[in-house]
Write a protein that holds these residues in place. Sequence first.
Motif, mmCIF file in Angstrom:
data_model
loop_
_atom_site.group_PDB
_atom_site.id
_atom_site.type_symbol
_atom_site.label_atom_id
_atom_site.label_comp_id
_atom_site.label_asym_id
_atom_site.label_seq_id
_atom_site.Cartn_x
_atom_site.Cartn_y
_atom_site.Cartn_z
ATOM 1 N N VAL A 87 5.756 -12.906 14.909
ATOM 2 C CA VAL A 87 5.751 -11.448 14.933
ATOM 3 C C VAL A 87 5.094 -10.990 16.225
ATOM 4 O O VAL A 87 4.440 -11.780 16.910
ATOM 5 N N THR A 88 5.255 -9.713 16.534
ATOM 6 C CA THR A 88 4.680 -9.197 17.775
ATOM 7 C C THR A 88 3.804 -7.973 17.572
ATOM 8 O O THR A 88 3.304 -7.401 18.547
ATOM 9 N N SER A 89 3.592 -7.564 16.311
ATOM 10 C CA SER A 89 2.769 -6.382 16.053
ATOM 11 C C SER A 89 2.236 -6.432 14.628
ATOM 12 O O SER A 89 2.784 -7.141 13.771
ATOM 13 N N PRO A 90 1.169 -5.671 14.341
ATOM 14 C CA PRO A 90 0.669 -5.604 12.968
ATOM 15 C C PRO A 90 1.718 -5.111 11.974
ATOM 16 O O PRO A 90 1.755 -5.576 10.833
ATOM 17 N N GLN A 91 2.576 -4.187 12.387
ATOM 18 C CA GLN A 91 3.623 -3.691 11.492
ATOM 19 C C GLN A 91 4.592 -4.807 11.122
ATOM 20 O O GLN A 91 4.974 -4.961 9.952
ATOM 21 N N GLU A 92 5.000 -5.612 12.104
ATOM 22 C CA GLU A 92 5.882 -6.744 11.812
ATOM 23 C C GLU A 92 5.181 -7.758 10.916
ATOM 24 O O GLU A 92 5.802 -8.344 10.021
ATOM 25 N N LEU A 93 3.884 -7.957 11.161
ATOM 26 C CA LEU A 93 3.125 -8.879 10.321
ATOM 27 C C LEU A 93 3.106 -8.389 8.881
ATOM 28 O O LEU A 93 3.305 -9.170 7.936
ATOM 29 N N ALA A 94 2.901 -7.098 8.695
ATOM 30 C CA ALA A 94 2.905 -6.527 7.347
ATOM 31 C C ALA A 94 4.257 -6.738 6.676
ATOM 32 O O ALA A 94 4.337 -7.119 5.500
ATOM 33 N N ASP A 95 5.325 -6.515 7.420
ATOM 34 C CA ASP A 95 6.668 -6.689 6.857
ATOM 35 C C ASP A 95 6.904 -8.134 6.432
ATOM 36 O O ASP A 95 7.501 -8.398 5.369
ATOM 37 N N GLU A 96 6.424 -9.081 7.236
ATOM 38 C CA GLU A 96 6.643 -10.490 6.919
ATOM 39 C C GLU A 96 5.768 -10.956 5.752
ATOM 40 O O GLU A 96 6.149 -11.862 5.009
ATOM 41 N N ILE A 97 4.606 -10.344 5.591
ATOM 42 C CA ILE A 97 3.782 -10.665 4.423
ATOM 43 C C ILE A 97 4.533 -10.289 3.145
ATOM 44 O O ILE A 97 4.549 -11.042 2.162
ATOM 45 N N VAL A 98 5.171 -9.148 3.172
ATOM 46 C CA VAL A 98 5.969 -8.727 2.014
ATOM 47 C C VAL A 98 7.155 -9.663 1.809
ATOM 48 O O VAL A 98 7.440 -10.116 0.695
ATOM 49 N N ALA A 99 7.839 -10.004 2.906
ATOM 50 C CA ALA A 99 9.015 -10.878 2.810
ATOM 51 C C ALA A 99 8.660 -12.274 2.321
ATOM 52 O O ALA A 99 9.495 -12.953 1.712
ATOM 53 N N ALA A 100 7.408 -12.698 2.558
ATOM 54 C CA ALA A 100 6.991 -14.046 2.154
ATOM 55 C C ALA A 100 7.050 -14.240 0.647
ATOM 56 O O ALA A 100 7.072 -15.377 0.162
#
Length: 352
Positions: free
Chosen positions: A301-314
């Motif tokens: 990821v490249t930003s906190p927002q992308e990190l948040a999205d990937e946490i949900v997708a996990a």
Amino acid sequence: MRVALVSMYTPHHEETGATIRMRRTAELLAEHGHDVVVLCAKWWDGEVIEFAQNGVTYHRVTDSPASGRFASRVPFALREVKPDVIQVTSFPPSCVTAAKAAARFLRVPVVADWWTRDDRGGSRSYRRAAKAPHAVLAPSEMIRTQVRELGASVDATHVVPEPIDMDLVREAGVQERADVVYARDLDEHANVESFLLALAELRDKDWDAVVIGDGTERSNAEQTARDLRIDDRVEFLGELSADEAVPIMKGAHVFAQTATREPFATNLLWALACGCVSLVEYQARSAAHELVEGRERGSLVTSPQELADEIVAARGFDHRTVDEDFARYDSRQVVSQFESVYESEIDDFGFF
């Protein structure tokens, strides 16, 4: 095999990635039957020249760290211990060239272990140090590239990663303490803020998180969690041993890596071996991405927002507690890589 590790600093002087790697390497080699002596500045009390700890002999070169004096005395100390192979840490770089000078008389190869470029060393000295050894070991491809840019040849450079204990991963219990884990020394490169900002984006979701690690930035990170009003869901556990951290990682589902500087992401590796879906925020001076690129249970990821999205997708991945793909990083496998480089360089040196 008699191995001399040359390192002016040890973790007793300063705990850095380089000194911790040196000690770990020394103790692993000793555990596997090698005769290991560390040539260093004295850190123990008393007037004795040598001090033994955890199967490793520490041999005094100077009474305190001083790069000029230490480098000038390294050749004499190496003649005393008569090693089969010399491994030298890359800082201070003057020690690498000093070890190479001694090796010519001893007729043994020199291997440099290059953790990262220390800001206290000069560019010219590092270029000499990169070219001097018979082989250079790097913990990651990123560091290997840096050494090659300083002048080391392709054939002379080898990646030898940090090890983990797969037996511990397999045998440890599972502690369901958190859904999401961050683990690292909380120094100026930790970048815990990105992790916390991502969690703040998920206030309406059901999660608990832990931060494992201690350091100068811990209080700032704790304040950030309070400012974001997520401190009731983020637990700061401080520094934990592997025995303590592994059960928490096995109980978690996601591991987040956001540090801005990481020659090798050891905590990320532990988490991957524990089955965590691992999310890495890409950073130019971090090699963490090398461990997750191309893996289904890992994302960049490249930003906190992308990190948040990937946490949900996990949540779309099943929960695991062991990933045998990472058994190749077990300490026994990593020691064999050190041994392979040593043996190859000894054979080549004898041939020529």
